[in-house]
Design a protein around this motif. Structure first.
Motif, PDB file in Angstrom:
ATOM      1  N   GLN A 121      -4.881   3.273  -5.134  1.00 60.85           N
ATOM      2  CA  GLN A 121      -6.856   4.136  -4.652  1.00 60.85           C
ATOM      3  C   GLN A 121      -6.842   4.043  -2.462  1.00 60.85           C
ATOM      4  O   GLN A 121      -6.938   2.889  -2.701  1.00 60.85           O
ATOM      5  CB  GLN A 121      -7.974   3.661  -5.662  1.00 60.85           C
ATOM      6  N   ASN A 122      -8.407   4.618  -2.370  1.00 64.26           N
ATOM      7  CA  ASN A 122      -8.838   4.087  -1.403  1.00 64.26           C
ATOM      8  C   ASN A 122     -10.010   3.692  -1.729  1.00 64.26           C
ATOM      9  O   ASN A 122      -9.644   3.192  -2.683  1.00 64.26           O
ATOM     10  CB  ASN A 122      -8.526   5.803  -0.327  1.00 64.26           C
ATOM     11  N   TRP A 123     -10.133   3.216  -0.475  1.00 64.50           N
ATOM     12  CA  TRP A 123     -11.539   2.116  -0.489  1.00 64.50           C
ATOM     13  C   TRP A 123     -12.752   2.395  -1.349  1.00 64.50           C
ATOM     14  O   TRP A 123     -12.925   2.402  -2.050  1.00 64.50           O
ATOM     15  CB  TRP A 123     -11.919   1.763   0.705  1.00 64.50           C
ATOM     16  N   THR A 124     -12.801   3.619  -1.505  1.00 64.41           N
ATOM     17  CA  THR A 124     -14.533   4.378  -1.943  1.00 64.41           C
ATOM     18  C   THR A 124     -13.535   4.369  -3.383  1.00 64.41           C
ATOM     19  O   THR A 124     -14.795   4.298  -4.123  1.00 64.41           O
ATOM     20  CB  THR A 124     -14.408   5.328  -1.258  1.00 64.41           C
ATOM     21  N   THR A 125     -12.332   5.364  -3.040  1.00 60.49           N
ATOM     22  CA  THR A 125     -12.295   5.090  -5.040  1.00 60.49           C
ATOM     23  C   THR A 125     -12.225   3.846  -5.697  1.00 60.49           C
ATOM     24  O   THR A 125     -12.501   3.345  -6.516  1.00 60.49           O
ATOM     25  CB  THR A 125     -11.094   6.206  -5.141  1.00 60.49           C
ATOM     26  N   ALA A 126     -11.559   2.748  -5.034  1.00 60.94           N
ATOM     27  CA  ALA A 126     -11.302   1.492  -5.417  1.00 60.94           C
ATOM     28  C   ALA A 126     -12.639   0.692  -6.009  1.00 60.94           C
ATOM     29  O   ALA A 126     -12.677   0.234  -6.783  1.00 60.94           O
ATOM     30  CB  ALA A 126     -10.300   0.557  -4.355  1.00 60.94           C
ATOM     31  N   ALA A 127     -13.806   0.832  -5.125  1.00 59.28           N
ATOM     32  CA  ALA A 127     -15.158   0.778  -4.745  1.00 59.28           C
ATOM     33  C   ALA A 127     -15.102   0.894  -6.573  1.00 59.28           C
ATOM     34  O   ALA A 127     -15.764   0.387  -6.814  1.00 59.28           O
ATOM     35  CB  ALA A 127     -15.854   0.846  -4.091  1.00 59.28           C
ATOM     36  N   SER A 128     -15.789   2.037  -6.355  1.00 56.73           N
ATOM     37  CA  SER A 128     -16.155   3.381  -7.885  1.00 56.73           C
ATOM     38  C   SER A 128     -15.449   2.205  -8.969  1.00 56.73           C
ATOM     39  O   SER A 128     -16.021   2.458  -9.721  1.00 56.73           O
ATOM     40  CB  SER A 128     -15.640   4.730  -7.715  1.00 56.73           C
ATOM     41  N   THR A 129     -14.085   2.533  -9.007  1.00 55.73           N
ATOM     42  CA  THR A 129     -13.225   2.187 -10.145  1.00 55.73           C
ATOM     43  C   THR A 129     -13.595   0.300 -10.614  1.00 55.73           C
ATOM     44  O   THR A 129     -13.514  -0.202 -11.806  1.00 55.73           O
ATOM     45  CB  THR A 129     -11.785   1.694  -9.852  1.00 55.73           C
ATOM     46  N   CYS A 130     -13.793  -0.644  -9.987  1.00 54.67           N
ATOM     47  CA  CYS A 130     -14.256  -1.190 -10.121  1.00 54.67           C
ATOM     48  C   CYS A 130     -15.914  -1.610 -10.200  1.00 54.67           C
ATOM     49  O   CYS A 130     -15.969  -2.558 -11.633  1.00 54.67           O
ATOM     50  CB  CYS A 130     -14.571  -1.854  -8.219  1.00 54.67           C
ATOM     51  N   ARG A 131     -16.904  -0.723  -9.512  1.00 54.66           N
ATOM     52  CA  ARG A 131     -18.810  -0.286 -10.423  1.00 54.66           C
ATOM     53  C   ARG A 131     -18.068  -0.347 -12.320  1.00 54.66           C
ATOM     54  O   ARG A 131     -19.141  -0.726 -12.721  1.00 54.66           O
ATOM     55  CB  ARG A 131     -19.139  -0.030  -9.723  1.00 54.66           C
ATOM     56  N   GLN A 132     -16.844   1.185 -12.200  1.00 55.27           N
ATOM     57  CA  GLN A 132     -16.524   1.516 -13.919  1.00 55.27           C
ATOM     58  C   GLN A 132     -16.081   0.323 -14.996  1.00 55.27           C
ATOM     59  O   GLN A 132     -16.871   0.696 -16.446  1.00 55.27           O
ATOM     60  CB  GLN A 132     -15.291   2.794 -13.936  1.00 55.27           C
ATOM     61  N   LEU A 133     -15.553  -0.482 -14.346  1.00 54.49           N
ATOM     62  CA  LEU A 133     -14.669  -1.960 -15.673  1.00 54.49           C
ATOM     63  C   LEU A 133     -15.819  -2.564 -14.485  1.00 54.49           C
ATOM     64  O   LEU A 133     -15.854  -3.742 -15.222  1.00 54.49           O
ATOM     65  CB  LEU A 133     -13.642  -2.747 -14.155  1.00 54.49           C
ATOM     66  N   GLY A 134     -17.153  -2.738 -14.771  1.00 57.23           N
ATOM     67  CA  GLY A 134     -18.399  -4.005 -14.553  1.00 57.23           C
ATOM     68  C   GLY A 134     -18.243  -4.779 -13.161  1.00 57.23           C
ATOM     69  O   GLY A 134     -19.376  -5.677 -13.487  1.00 57.23           O
ATOM     70  N   GLY A 135     -17.812  -4.187 -12.642  1.00 54.15           N
ATOM     71  CA  GLY A 135     -17.475  -5.048 -11.494  1.00 54.15           C
ATOM     72  C   GLY A 135     -17.980  -4.746 -10.087  1.00 54.15           C
ATOM     73  O   GLY A 135     -18.583  -3.709  -9.672  1.00 54.15           O
ATOM     74  N   TYR A 136     -17.340  -5.216  -8.896  1.00 53.64           N
ATOM     75  CA  TYR A 136     -17.306  -4.635  -7.345  1.00 53.64           C
ATOM     76  C   TYR A 136     -16.096  -5.476  -6.613  1.00 53.64           C
ATOM     77  O   TYR A 136     -15.356  -6.225  -6.984  1.00 53.64           O
ATOM     78  CB  TYR A 136     -18.787  -5.939  -6.877  1.00 53.64           C
ATOM     79  N   LEU A 137     -15.600  -4.234  -5.806  1.00 55.78           N
ATOM     80  CA  LEU A 137     -14.508  -5.363  -5.524  1.00 55.78           C
ATOM     81  C   LEU A 137     -14.936  -6.367  -4.497  1.00 55.78           C
ATOM     82  O   LEU A 137     -16.079  -6.499  -4.269  1.00 55.78           O
ATOM     83  CB  LEU A 137     -14.800  -3.535  -3.988  1.00 55.78           C
ATOM     84  N   ALA A 138     -13.824  -7.044  -4.986  1.00 54.10           N
ATOM     85  CA  ALA A 138     -14.408  -8.788  -4.426  1.00 54.10           C
ATOM     86  C   ALA A 138     -14.287  -8.499  -3.095  1.00 54.10           C
ATOM     87  O   ALA A 138     -13.508  -8.572  -2.071  1.00 54.10           O
ATOM     88  CB  ALA A 138     -12.911  -9.420  -4.889  1.00 54.10           C
ATOM     89  N   ALA A 139     -14.866  -9.480  -2.525  1.00 51.51           N
ATOM     90  CA  ALA A 139     -14.764 -10.996  -1.380  1.00 51.51           C
ATOM     91  C   ALA A 139     -15.136 -12.609  -1.834  1.00 51.51           C
ATOM     92  O   ALA A 139     -15.639 -12.932  -2.811  1.00 51.51           O
ATOM     93  CB  ALA A 139     -16.543 -10.599  -0.987  1.00 51.51           C
TER      94      ALA A 139
END
Length: 180
Positions: free
Chosen positions: A70-88
């Motif tokens: 996915q693009n970065w914004t969609t990946a960030a949204s997907t992580c939120r839907q999964l109960g998390g955040y894009l990782a650092a």
């Protein structure tokens, strides 16, 4: 548990109504459970979205998406839907532990960006400055929209972060917490 409460009530109602063998119109006895099976078959199933396998890596939980790009914004949204955040990543030890689990020659989006100010990289989850272990020559701004950070496991001597266009489609890594 509440969403399954309708099934026992339906079973009790059906059992009370169909609790004994009933004679059908053609004189044959009908099994009451045949009608219950039909009734249960008409109840729409609510399929819960399976939660990803957040794994403990170091002292925190991560989900490394290996298949969906996915693009970065969609990946960030997907992580939120999964109960998390894009990782650092919080430090070099954690970075090495995560990189060891990545598929070689595959890009992964991280939850780090410099959208607010060029070269001022922050974590999407916390808004804090992110730990950065750059690949050699990075950050290298070749394109104007390189505000997102990715990682590529391709060379054990040069594993690290890279700036990437946010519109590219990559797999991604989610974190469960907002620590970093």
């Amino acid at each position: 548990m509440v969403k399954y409460g309708a099934v026992p009530i339906l079973v009790l109602l059906a059992a009370g109504h169909y609790g004994s063998l009933a004679e059908s119109e053609n004189g044959e006895f009908q099994n009451p459970w045949d009608n219950l099976t039909d009734l249960l078959g008409r109840i729409p199933l609510r399929m819960a979205t399976p939660q990803p396998n957040f794994q403990l890596i170091g002292s925190r939980y991560f989900h490394i998406e290996q298949n969906i790009k996915q693009n970065w914004t969609t990946a960030a949204s997907t992580c939120r839907q999964l109960g998390g955040y894009l990782a650092a990543m919080k430090d070099e030890e954690e970075a090495k532990a995560i990189i060891a689990r990545l598929t070689p020659f595959k890009y992964y989006y991280m939850g780090i960006n410099d959208h607010e100010k060029r070269r001022s990289f922050v974590s999407l989850a916390s808004g804090k400055p992110a730990f950065l272990k750059w690949s050699k020559g990075e950050p290298d701004y070749v394109y104007h929209d390189q505000n997102c950070v990715s990682i590529l496991n391709f060379n054990p001597d040069d594993e690290g972060l890279m700036v990437a266009p946010c519109s590219n489609k990559y797999t991604f890594i989610c974190q469960k917490d907002t620590e970093i």
